[in-house]
Write a protein that holds these residues in place. Sequence first.
Motif, PDB file in Angstrom:
ATOM      1  N   UNK A 106       0.811  -1.224   0.088  1.00 56.73           N
ATOM      2  CA  UNK A 106       0.015  -0.054  -0.015  1.00 56.73           C
ATOM      3  C   UNK A 106       0.912   1.248  -0.107  1.00 56.73           C
ATOM      4  N   UNK A 109      -0.625   4.781   1.393  1.00 53.45           N
ATOM      5  CA  UNK A 109      -0.753   4.640   2.679  1.00 53.45           C
ATOM      6  C   UNK A 109       0.483   5.344   3.386  1.00 53.45           C
ATOM      7  N   UNK A 163      -7.454   3.235   9.791  1.00 52.54           N
ATOM      8  CA  UNK A 163      -7.547   1.749   9.414  1.00 52.54           C
ATOM      9  C   UNK A 163      -8.913   1.223   9.790  1.00 52.54           C
ATOM     10  N   UNK A 167      -9.968  -0.846   6.453  1.00 54.16           N
ATOM     11  CA  UNK A 167     -10.160  -2.213   6.805  1.00 54.16           C
ATOM     12  C   UNK A 167     -11.223  -2.684   7.043  1.00 54.16           C
ATOM     13  N   UNK A 168     -12.337  -2.332   7.960  1.00 57.53           N
ATOM     14  CA  UNK A 168     -13.390  -2.590   8.289  1.00 57.53           C
ATOM     15  C   UNK A 168     -14.795  -2.083   7.768  1.00 57.53           C
TER      16      UNK A 168
ATOM     17  N   UNK B   7       2.473  -5.691  19.298  1.00 60.32           N
ATOM     18  CA  UNK B   7       2.396  -4.055  19.133  1.00 60.32           C
ATOM     19  C   UNK B   7       3.663  -3.443  18.181  1.00 60.32           C
ATOM     20  N   UNK B  11       1.084  -3.015  11.827  1.00 63.81           N
ATOM     21  CA  UNK B  11       1.196  -1.551  11.147  1.00 63.81           C
ATOM     22  C   UNK B  11      -0.181  -1.388  10.700  1.00 63.81           C
ATOM     23  N   UNK B  12      -1.045  -2.174  11.546  1.00 60.99           N
ATOM     24  CA  UNK B  12      -2.849  -2.024  10.857  1.00 60.99           C
ATOM     25  C   UNK B  12      -3.022  -1.813   9.250  1.00 60.99           C
ATOM     26  N   UNK B  13      -2.267  -2.795   8.752  1.00 55.41           N
ATOM     27  CA  UNK B  13      -2.619  -2.743   7.301  1.00 55.41           C
ATOM     28  C   UNK B  13      -3.919  -3.515   6.900  1.00 55.41           C
ATOM     29  N   UNK B  14      -4.516  -4.240   7.702  1.00 60.46           N
ATOM     30  CA  UNK B  14      -5.806  -4.639   7.449  1.00 60.46           C
ATOM     31  C   UNK B  14      -5.990  -6.157   7.093  1.00 60.46           C
ATOM     32  N   UNK B  17      -7.590  -8.739   9.261  1.00 59.37           N
ATOM     33  CA  UNK B  17      -9.313  -8.295   9.397  1.00 59.37           C
ATOM     34  C   UNK B  17      -9.706  -8.931   7.978  1.00 59.37           C
ATOM     35  N   UNK B  26     -10.171  -7.352  14.582  1.00 58.46           N
ATOM     36  CA  UNK B  26     -10.710  -6.078  14.219  1.00 58.46           C
ATOM     37  C   UNK B  26      -9.468  -4.995  14.546  1.00 58.46           C
ATOM     38  N   UNK B  27      -9.870  -3.813  14.503  1.00 61.87           N
ATOM     39  CA  UNK B  27      -8.560  -2.772  14.435  1.00 61.87           C
ATOM     40  C   UNK B  27      -9.138  -2.031  16.060  1.00 61.87           C
ATOM     41  N   UNK B  29      -9.229   0.778  18.106  1.00 57.58           N
ATOM     42  CA  UNK B  29      -9.441   2.389  17.741  1.00 57.58           C
ATOM     43  C   UNK B  29      -8.391   3.228  18.068  1.00 57.58           C
ATOM     44  N   UNK B  30      -7.817   2.875  19.206  1.00 60.55           N
ATOM     45  CA  UNK B  30      -6.934   3.992  19.767  1.00 60.55           C
ATOM     46  C   UNK B  30      -5.337   3.695  19.378  1.00 60.55           C
ATOM     47  N   UNK B  31      -4.840   2.411  19.035  1.00 63.57           N
ATOM     48  CA  UNK B  31      -3.561   2.202  18.794  1.00 63.57           C
ATOM     49  C   UNK B  31      -3.551   1.947  17.179  1.00 63.57           C
ATOM     50  N   UNK B  32      -4.856   1.834  16.433  1.00 64.15           N
ATOM     51  CA  UNK B  32      -4.817   1.757  15.168  1.00 64.15           C
ATOM     52  C   UNK B  32      -4.271   0.286  14.622  1.00 64.15           C
ATOM     53  N   UNK B  33      -4.124  -0.626  15.400  1.00 67.98           N
ATOM     54  CA  UNK B  33      -3.544  -1.884  15.171  1.00 67.98           C
ATOM     55  C   UNK B  33      -4.488  -2.995  15.318  1.00 67.98           C
TER      56      UNK B  33
END
Lengths: 293, 159, 644
Positions: A106, A109, A163, A167-168, B7, B11-14, B17, B26-27, B29-33
């Motif tokens: 990506x 990103x 993210x 992603x979601x 952690x 890198x939260x690439x998804x 997910x 799932x992600x 929401x705070x750490x975006x991971x």
Amino acid sequence: MDFATTPLAAMAGSAGLQTYVVIMLALVAVMTIMDVIHKKSAKYFFEDSKKAEAKVKAGIAAGSKNCSVGFEDGRYREVSGGEKMGAAVGVVLNEVAVSGEFDSTKPLRRFVHILTMYGTILLSAATIIIAFSGTGETVSLAWNLGALMLFVGSWWFWFVYKVDVMSEGNSWTDIDLRRDMFSLSLMAVSTTALGWSIWGGAVWEILAMLAGISLFGGVYWSKFAHMFFKPFAAYDKRIKKLSGALDNLPHETRFDKSGAVVAQQRDRHSMELLKDAPMNMGLGIKREGPNHY
Amino acid sequence: MPTFVYMTRCDGCGYCVDICPSDIMHIDKKYRRAYNIEPSMCWECYSCVKACPHHAIDARGYADFAPLGHSVRTIRDEEAGTIAWRVTFRDGRVKNFLSPITTVPWGTGIPDFRNEPEPTEAERNSQLLSFEPKYIRMDDGDIATLKSQNLEMKEGVYY
Amino acid sequence: MGIKTIVEDNIDILVAGAGLGGTGTAYEARHWGRDKKIVIAEKANINRSGAVAQGLYAINCYMGTRWGENNPEDHVRYARIDLMGMVREDLLFDMARHVDSAVHKFEEWGLPLMRNEKTGAYQREGRWQIMIHGESYKPIVAEAATKNADKTYNRVMITHLLMDESGRNRVGGAIGFNVRTGNCHVFKSKTVVVGAGGASNIYKPRSVGEGAGRVWYAPWSSGSAYALMINAGAKMTQMENRIVLARFKDGYGPVGAYFLHLKTYTQNAYGEEYESKHFPALQKMVGKEYLDMEASHRTHRPIPTCLRNHAIIQEVAAGRGPIHMVTMHAFQDPHLEEVGWENFLGMTVGQAVLWAATDLDPKYQNPELTTSEPYVMGSHATGCGAWCSGPADVSPPEYQWGYNRMMSIEGLFGAGDAVGGTPHAFSSGSFTEGRISGKSACQYIDDGKAEGIVVSDSQIEKRKAEIFKPLETYQVGRNEIVAGTVSPSYLLPHPGLQRLQKIMDEYCGGVTVNYMTNDKLLNIGLQKLKIMEEDLEKVGAEDTHQLMRAWELKHRHRTSECVMQHTLFRKETRWPGYYYRGDAMKLDDKNWHCLTVSRRDPETGEYTLEKAPLYHLVGDMEDKALADMKKSEKKPAKKAAKAK
């Protein structure tokens, strides 16, 4: 909008601005330290790297003794001082300078992250310079450019690359104020800075100052403090790769880094079906991006 | 062994997910991971572990019967066409594995029927499926029927 | 609430659930319907969904006619005895005569099938199983499906079938929602092929916490294969035939390769063989027709899976547990050791994790076996599912109404777990059934059977309101309480699931009652399920993920109700080792040598149950050999009786 001037010019070198900047820097420092102490994150990193070192030592001593299927010979080795230095330089050049930790599939990103990061750095650095050593055309240019980069980066991020949105399938309108404060503050800082720069006036000024307070004052509750550890984590990862510790990941491959077939592996019974198979199978499910919803 | 996410590696690439069959990666929401939101619905299928480009996902044996201190990690390499496993016991013993996951470049060999000749009316009215009868026996033999197998269907108790 | 509705119209073939069955349909339907609109709706990501998401180390259904190994009727005979006679032999024969062509295709697509170096044939694990490196089994078949489908909707859970309102008992599509975006998805389609999964997690599991995820069948198999059809009023068959698995303890790692390929065997805690001790009494329960050691030796007829479970259950109850799998001999061979581990890493990683965690190396220690909680599905050693039409050239009139694998609702087809009476399909057989359904659906449309379908907006609106109700229930009810999960006005999916599991366990023969039930227990259980149905109107969901869990729970509940009804109807103990009817502890061929068929009236919720005749494939050599053997046995037996 005039890139050669900043709305801060009038306050250059003023005690007021200096005080503001010092308070902001202090907020960041204090909150980051509080975060580190509270979470014991530094302790974690220290212990983790010690564990990996011990593992390598034990691995070198044991060889294949504890391994009943497959191979362990040559997996572990000591990392030299020069290699450690190289790893550190690599982290600065790759992970720190160009956000190299982001997944290569990506690139946009990563670009957005770079925009946001350098925008923040430029804007902050220029503000500090203006506060303490006065303004000038270059500094003003940096300030405005930083604000613009941060503006583009942070908004782009919010709509596309946040993210959970990416992603979601969550809507960008789903806001959780506490969790999203950091991202929202970045958007607010850049937007108000630009607004102030373009239109001037007390309202923009106050908004910009408040945005700054929410950004730096929210460090303790955001993931901001974590980013100071990213370089250490990246360095650690590189050392583990060199030493063979690899966080317990397998090191078995069909061919080594140079592309040569690893005979030991090829001759395994399980690999019989790939004896005459092509060396590159291309991509399977990774051909498509992670957006199946 | 529900999954968990390191952690420092995520890198939260998804990708996790996107792939999780149970919809439990799932992600945060705070750490975006990413993280596992529902460990008791995790099959330890390793779909996310295999999909993660950073090897940021690992599994820790289910707390109700697995002691700590083990590790089963994998690298699924699509280009090489292999999957490697490393099993580390609680006491440090190790087993390493390597197996193929495909024998031909991905996707080749799978027909897009829109580019193949249409089936005939006789084939439509027969019991044959695509590429049959050839692919059943890979010779000239035909599909099995009651008659060819000398069978009949009878009601009642037959043993 | 502003919920977006996305309508996909003019679909010819809708695949509802794309595991091995559904992927087979999407692939095959394109061959017979070049211009047809084929759409897939899948609850997860098709690349890793269904029971094969994790991969497989064996294909358990392959005839090998090409190598002269087995014929379709051999498979029928095997599945028949394994299920104590209760199978749809027409459907089994039909699947078995096609299955090899699917497997040969898989090999062409890149699925690594091991070969026997000496014979050149596929490496056999046992008589029916071949060994594969199947880590990417699902990604490979998924590509065959998506390449040939017009559109694949991932993360869309189908909650209901849509019915034709023109006055015929005909399907008109399906409706569901996207578990990520929360959008409503309407599929108007001429035919629907249900490829959804059977049910794990409807019985209280042996594990108590996180380990509840380590179910034998995938935790995402939520009984949708059954609930969709039962709710639409389709006829179901053999729903009492739940399965209990003898597996490695806690990890539920598979034992097939261990028994068959590695030649490991079981013994009790004291190192004794225990099975034969229990067989004489068991033979009295089920009759010599079903448990005949001599016939098994002479004809390679297997001892039915449930009866082997029975021996384990009895031995443990007698205080001689745990049962061990003796692996220490086989694992001294480095190659077999590698196979033993790869078998787990390929399909049940959790078992490898457990052994690593407990420092159990099967080379030096024999692992424990246990019998699992029951599961409801239709493609392993069990045949729950819909009552489907068979192929015209095989099936007797009672089993045949026009289109192969069409259910009792026109235009509604099934594959895999959805089709009843067809055990031992496994992955390859489910894919094959999907292919058969794909072709049949095309024929059905080409014959003009799908003209004039009416699906009104009011039907869609009604369903839509129903689907999203848990979100509303939660949001409104949430105001009543400070925080937490306890509310007097709504039930969250997870505690709801635990209630269902407790009911099924205690009243319908779960592990804590040693698989025992009776008519009284079942009647109480049905009442409890009825009350639970009322509570399910008040299920709450905090977000779209929980909304999915809420609908999975509703599907599991409906499946459970049908299982309970069937269990009550069949007044005998047909499968000791799967479950026992305490009020009818014997197998009763006189009254129950038949299939059970049920229908739930969608309007009233009432079930009607009936018996359907059982047809057997007979006539070939092996049958005759067995008959001759029995004839010669009967004579001395009669003499002995006279002498008494």
